[in-house]
Structures are given as structure tokens and as C-alpha cells.
Design an enzyme around this catalytic site. Structure first.
Site, PDB file in Angstrom:
ATOM      1  N   GLU A  43      -4.219 -21.007  18.130  1.00  0.00           N
ATOM      2  CA  GLU A  43      -4.351 -20.021  19.202  1.00  0.00           C
ATOM      3  C   GLU A  43      -3.267 -20.311  20.228  1.00  0.00           C
ATOM      4  O   GLU A  43      -3.194 -21.425  20.775  1.00  0.00           O
ATOM      5  CB  GLU A  43      -5.753 -20.063  19.837  1.00  0.00           C
ATOM      6  CG  GLU A  43      -6.814 -19.505  18.886  1.00  0.00           C
ATOM      7  CD  GLU A  43      -8.172 -19.276  19.527  1.00  0.00           C
ATOM      8  OE1 GLU A  43      -8.462 -19.896  20.573  1.00  0.00           O
ATOM      9  OE2 GLU A  43      -8.946 -18.460  18.977  1.00  0.00           O
ATOM     10  N   HIS A  77      -6.556  -9.747  22.896  1.00  0.00           N
ATOM     11  CA  HIS A  77      -7.161 -10.681  21.931  1.00  0.00           C
ATOM     12  C   HIS A  77      -8.658 -10.408  21.781  1.00  0.00           C
ATOM     13  O   HIS A  77      -9.175 -10.310  20.667  1.00  0.00           O
ATOM     14  CB  HIS A  77      -6.926 -12.120  22.375  1.00  0.00           C
ATOM     15  CG  HIS A  77      -7.637 -13.145  21.532  1.00  0.00           C
ATOM     16  ND1 HIS A  77      -7.264 -13.413  20.229  1.00  0.00           N
ATOM     17  CD2 HIS A  77      -8.715 -13.939  21.785  1.00  0.00           C
ATOM     18  CE1 HIS A  77      -8.078 -14.344  19.720  1.00  0.00           C
ATOM     19  NE2 HIS A  77      -8.970 -14.672  20.644  1.00  0.00           N
ATOM     20  N   ASP A  96      -4.833 -24.152  20.778  1.00  0.00           N
ATOM     21  CA  ASP A  96      -6.267 -24.372  20.532  1.00  0.00           C
ATOM     22  C   ASP A  96      -6.522 -24.141  19.036  1.00  0.00           C
ATOM     23  O   ASP A  96      -6.901 -23.053  18.610  1.00  0.00           O
ATOM     24  CB  ASP A  96      -7.075 -23.398  21.402  1.00  0.00           C
ATOM     25  CG  ASP A  96      -8.567 -23.487  21.147  1.00  0.00           C
ATOM     26  OD1 ASP A  96      -9.026 -24.545  20.684  1.00  0.00           O
ATOM     27  OD2 ASP A  96      -9.271 -22.495  21.420  1.00  0.00           O
ATOM     28  N   GLU A 122      -1.872 -20.405  23.636  1.00  0.00           N
ATOM     29  CA  GLU A 122      -2.439 -20.375  24.981  1.00  0.00           C
ATOM     30  C   GLU A 122      -1.522 -21.116  25.963  1.00  0.00           C
ATOM     31  O   GLU A 122      -0.676 -21.912  25.558  1.00  0.00           O
ATOM     32  CB  GLU A 122      -3.829 -21.047  25.013  1.00  0.00           C
ATOM     33  CG  GLU A 122      -4.780 -20.481  23.950  1.00  0.00           C
ATOM     34  CD  GLU A 122      -6.249 -20.816  24.175  1.00  0.00           C
ATOM     35  OE1 GLU A 122      -6.604 -21.239  25.283  1.00  0.00           O
ATOM     36  OE2 GLU A 122      -7.021 -20.637  23.210  1.00  0.00           O
ATOM     37  N   ARG A 129     -17.168  -5.870  15.408  1.00  0.00           N
ATOM     38  CA  ARG A 129     -17.941  -4.734  15.923  1.00  0.00           C
ATOM     39  C   ARG A 129     -16.986  -3.549  16.132  1.00  0.00           C
ATOM     40  O   ARG A 129     -16.597  -3.257  17.257  1.00  0.00           O
ATOM     41  CB  ARG A 129     -18.580  -5.085  17.286  1.00  0.00           C
ATOM     42  CG  ARG A 129     -19.570  -6.241  17.272  1.00  0.00           C
ATOM     43  CD  ARG A 129     -20.028  -6.585  18.688  1.00  0.00           C
ATOM     44  NE  ARG A 129     -18.891  -6.953  19.551  1.00  0.00           N
ATOM     45  CZ  ARG A 129     -18.364  -8.181  19.605  1.00  0.00           C
ATOM     46  NH1 ARG A 129     -18.875  -9.160  18.905  1.00  0.00           N
ATOM     47  NH2 ARG A 129     -17.331  -8.424  20.402  1.00  0.00           N
ATOM     48  N   GLN A 155     -16.171 -21.786  12.516  1.00  0.00           N
ATOM     49  CA  GLN A 155     -16.521 -21.078  13.753  1.00  0.00           C
ATOM     50  C   GLN A 155     -17.477 -19.912  13.485  1.00  0.00           C
ATOM     51  O   GLN A 155     -18.458 -19.712  14.197  1.00  0.00           O
ATOM     52  CB  GLN A 155     -15.228 -20.565  14.411  1.00  0.00           C
ATOM     53  CG  GLN A 155     -15.430 -19.872  15.743  1.00  0.00           C
ATOM     54  CD  GLN A 155     -14.113 -19.284  16.291  1.00  0.00           C
ATOM     55  OE1 GLN A 155     -13.060 -19.377  15.653  1.00  0.00           O
ATOM     56  NE2 GLN A 155     -14.186 -18.680  17.457  1.00  0.00           N
TER      57      GLN A 155
HETATM   58 CA    CA Z   1      -9.147 -20.530  22.537  1.00  0.00          CA
END
Ligand code: CA
Length: 410
Positions: free
Chosen positions: A194, A129, A228, A196, A138, A235
């Protein structure tokens, strides 16, 4: 199988599991343990004196959350587990003879928050991830130099963690459109989940003390599935210089049942090789990874679900013992009822990515659902379902489902 309820070994809630949750019973919250399609009402079972011989304080099972029982410690949790397995295997036990009183229907039960969550921390421990997300921003240098030395994490918000089934309203916030000079205000256009797993702590450390990797699991009650929810556009504009804030804290969803570390123990596996070798305080004497199969599906309103991700908790680069040791190495105190989420769990291949950001590669590669519609991010009235389970030698331990629908912004 060794139980008079005839619950099969490959049932999500087999006798090998016995996860803890809290359900509504006549206007009260009762602690229960799932077995097959039933819940053992521990509030009533304990108050009838069936646990008077145990070494822990069984009155903690009369509380409306698990915190007091979790605080009794791992030996108490194991003792209750052994007692329940013994009762389930004995047709003459008080549990069997009082089954009309002690067992309730699990399928129709209303599940509520099982713990009062103190603090919530979110890690970022999947190398796949972190590399995928890094590549989008990047391309030449996806993984930052600290990543293989530090289990990176941030402090999240406990107040907005909700039970599976609770709808989440699409957040509004500041967004910076591409090539714009100034931000605009409006609903997020890049709503994401997300995938998790989270663990719950059951014994704290005093401020100034640390928890070693060797002792870490003595401080962990169990695990649950954790979504999440993330607003990628909010963000992206806010995260430099201090990290996640309003793009994250509008909601996170947990699955209703907490699977104990004793139930997970048979599914322990060796985690990924860590190179370079971490600093001494992060060394582990034993395995702290678990083979937990994970699946995410997206369900548009009034339509069928499409599976959009298959992953596994075993892919995590940093394990839960390292996360807890790192969290406390500076003397930070954790308390019973803290929740620590793993970070998005992506696997190595496409198809195993644990967020829409990765699945649609930042919106560039839409996916097609079973109903023919396409998605880059989550649309209004889409429901995300997450499932997790362990299975080995015919024995299954399931977590149940972690679901949430995204409602339109108001
Ligand atoms: Ca998270």
C-alpha cells in the site's frame, strides 16, 4: 543555490530539504542531515560545540534516535535548519572548515531506524482508494455512510515497522478459498503493497486533552514514505468484525529520511473540497495538503523495474491536521515518536492506484512488466520501490526510496 558543496536546487537532497535520519558510524548510531551525496554528522558537529549558542539542548543530537531532539519542538527544528543553511552558505563556517570531520558519504551509509516508534496508527483517507475497494465488495454502495464524516483509521503494530531495504517474509495464515466450507492454513497468495505517506509526532498531548486542527502541525516533526504491506487473503477472512489484524501486522517499511514540515511548507496546496462539510472540530483555517509526487515500481529478481503507479499525496480527502485532531478529540494522548500513516494514496485514474488490489482489480486484470512477465499480486523475490518528491520553481525536496523485497514463506 547557495552552498559551498554546489548541491543543485533540483537535487532530492538540496539545501531546501535537509531531512533527518540515523546512520551507522563505527558501531554507533549517529543522527545526520542529508545534503547532496553527503550526510552532516550532527553527533560530531554538536559535540564539538558548534551548537552551543542555540536555544535548545544540542546534546539531544548525541542520541541514537531522533526522539529527544524531536521532543525539543518545532522552533528548535527550525533553528537548527536555519543554522545549517547558514553554515552551508558560508565558506568560512565551522562546518566548511571541518568538512573532513563532519561530512560522511551518504551513498555508502547504512541507514537505521531513525526513531523509536511508540504507537502506530493507519488512516484510510483517500476517497479514490476507499471507493475502489468498496466497489469490489459492495458495487452499489462503495463508500460507507460514515466515511465523509470521520477520518477512518485503526491502531496498527509498531514492532514490525522496518527500515527500507529490510526483506519481508511472505506471511502464512488462515485463508478461506472461494466456495470452500472451512479455512485452510498456508502462505498468502495475495501479497500486496500500500503506497502511503506517514507523519511523525514531535510533541504529545496530556491524556484527556485534545489537539486542534490549527495546532496540529506544531505536533508534527515531518514525513516519510510508508509501505503498509498487506496480505489480502488473510485480511479478507479476518477483518469482520474488528478490522485489520494479521493481514497487516507482519511488516511495514519506511524510507530512511524524515522530511521536516518546514521543508514541505513551500509545497502546500488546497486539498479536495469536502462535501458535506465536516463537523466543527475538523474545520481547517489554512491548507494542510501537500503536492508530493509519488511513484511505485516493481522489480522482479535480477530484472529491471517497471513503474506500476504514479500518484500524489494531494489527492488525500482528509489532511494530516484533521487526522491528528480526530485522533485526539476523545482525549487520546499521542506521544513524541508516534507514527501515523495516511492510508493508501490512490488517484482518480487507472495508473494512479496505490495497491495491486486496485491495479489488477482484485486479480482480474493482470499487468505486464518490462521483462514480459505478468502480475496480479506480488510474487516471491519481487522488490517494491516507492519514491516521493516535491518540485516547484526549480527547487526539489526528495524523500529517497522506500524499498522492500518479499521473500518466500518458510
Ligand atoms: Ca493501509
Amino acid at each position: 543555490m547557495n552552498n559551498w558543496l554546489n548541491v543543485a536546487d533540483d537535487h532530492d537532497f538540496s539545501e531546501h530539504n535537509l531531512p533527518f535520519g540515523v546512520f551507522r558510524s563505527g558501531g554507533e548510531s549517529h543522527i545526520g542531515v542529508a545534503i547532496g551525496d553527503h550526510i552532516i554528522d550532527l553527533n560530531i558537529y554538536a559535540s564539538d560545540g558548534n551548537l552551543s549558542e542555540t536555544s535548545f539542548d544540542a546534546s539531544t543530537l548525541g542520541e541514537g534516535t531522533l526522539n529527544a531532539f524531536m521532543d525539543c519542538g518545532r522552533p528548535a527544528h527550525k533553528e537548527l535548519r536555519i543554522k545549517l543553511q547558514s553554515d552551508l552558505g558560508n565558506e568560512n563556517s565551522s562546518l566548511a572548515s571541518g568538512r573532513d570531520k563532519y561530512l560522511v558519504d551518504r551513498i555508502g551509509a547504512e541507514m537505521v531506524m531513525p526513531i523509536e516508534i511508540g504507537d502506530y496508527t493507519d488512516f484510510y483517507s483517500s476517497i479514490e482508494h476507499a471507493t475502489n475497494v468498496g466497489k469490489m465488495f459492495r458495487p452499489d454502495n462503495p463508500l460507507l455512510p460514515n466515511w465523509k464524516h470521520i477520518p477512518v483509521g485503526y491502531h496498527g503494530r509498531a514492532s514490525s515497522i522496518v527500515m527500507s531495504g529490510t526483506p519481508i517474509r511472505r506471511p502464512k495464515g488462515q485463508l478461506m478459498p472461494p466456495d470452500a466450507d472451512a479455512p485452510v492454513f498456508g502462505p498468502s497468495k495475495r501479497m500486496d503493497f500500500e503506497l502511503e505517506m506517514a507523519f511523525v509526532t514531535c510533541k504529545g498531548n496530556a491524556l484527556g486533552d485534545t489537539i486542534s486542527t490549527a495546532d496540529a502541525e506544531d505536533h508534527i516533526f515531518g514525513m516519510m514514505v510508508f509501505n503498509d504491506w498487506s496480505a489480502r487473503d488473510i485480511q479478507k477472512w479476518e477483518y469482520v468484525p474488528l478490522g485489520p489484524f494479521l493481514g497487516k501486522n507482519f511488516g511495514s517499511t519506511i524510507s530512511p529520511w524524515i522530511v521536516t514540515m518546514d521543508a514541505l511548507d513551500p509545497f502546500r496546496v488546497t486539498g479536495p473540497k469536502q462535501d458535506p462539510k465536516p463537523l466543527e472540530y475538523l474545520h481547517c483555517e489554512k491548507d494542510h495538503s501537500f503536492d508530493i509526487k509519488l511513484q511505485v515500481s516493481l522489480q522482479p529478481k535480477d530484472s529491471e523495474s517497471t513503474i506500476i503507479c504514479r500518484s500524489n499525496y494531494k489527492y488525500m480527502y482528509w489532511n494530516l491536521a484533521q487526522q491528528l485532531a480526530h485522533h485526539t478529540v476523545n482525549g487520546c494522548n499521542v506521544r513524541t515518536g508516534d507514527v501515523m500513516a495516511s492510508g493508501t494514496i490512490s488517484g482518480p485514474q487507472k495508473g494512479s492506484f496505490g495497491s495491486m488490489l486496485e491495479i489488477s482489480w482484485s486479480g482480474k486484470e493482470p499487468i505486464t512488466l518490462k521483462d514480459g512477465s505478468t502480475r496480479t499480486f506480488i510474487e516471491d523475490n519481487d522488490t517494491i520501490h516507492m519514491n516521493a518528491w516535491c518540485q516547484k520553481d526549480g527547487k526539489r525536496v526528495g524523500f529517497g526510496t522506500c524499498s522492500g523485497e518479499i521473500l518466500p514463506s518458510n
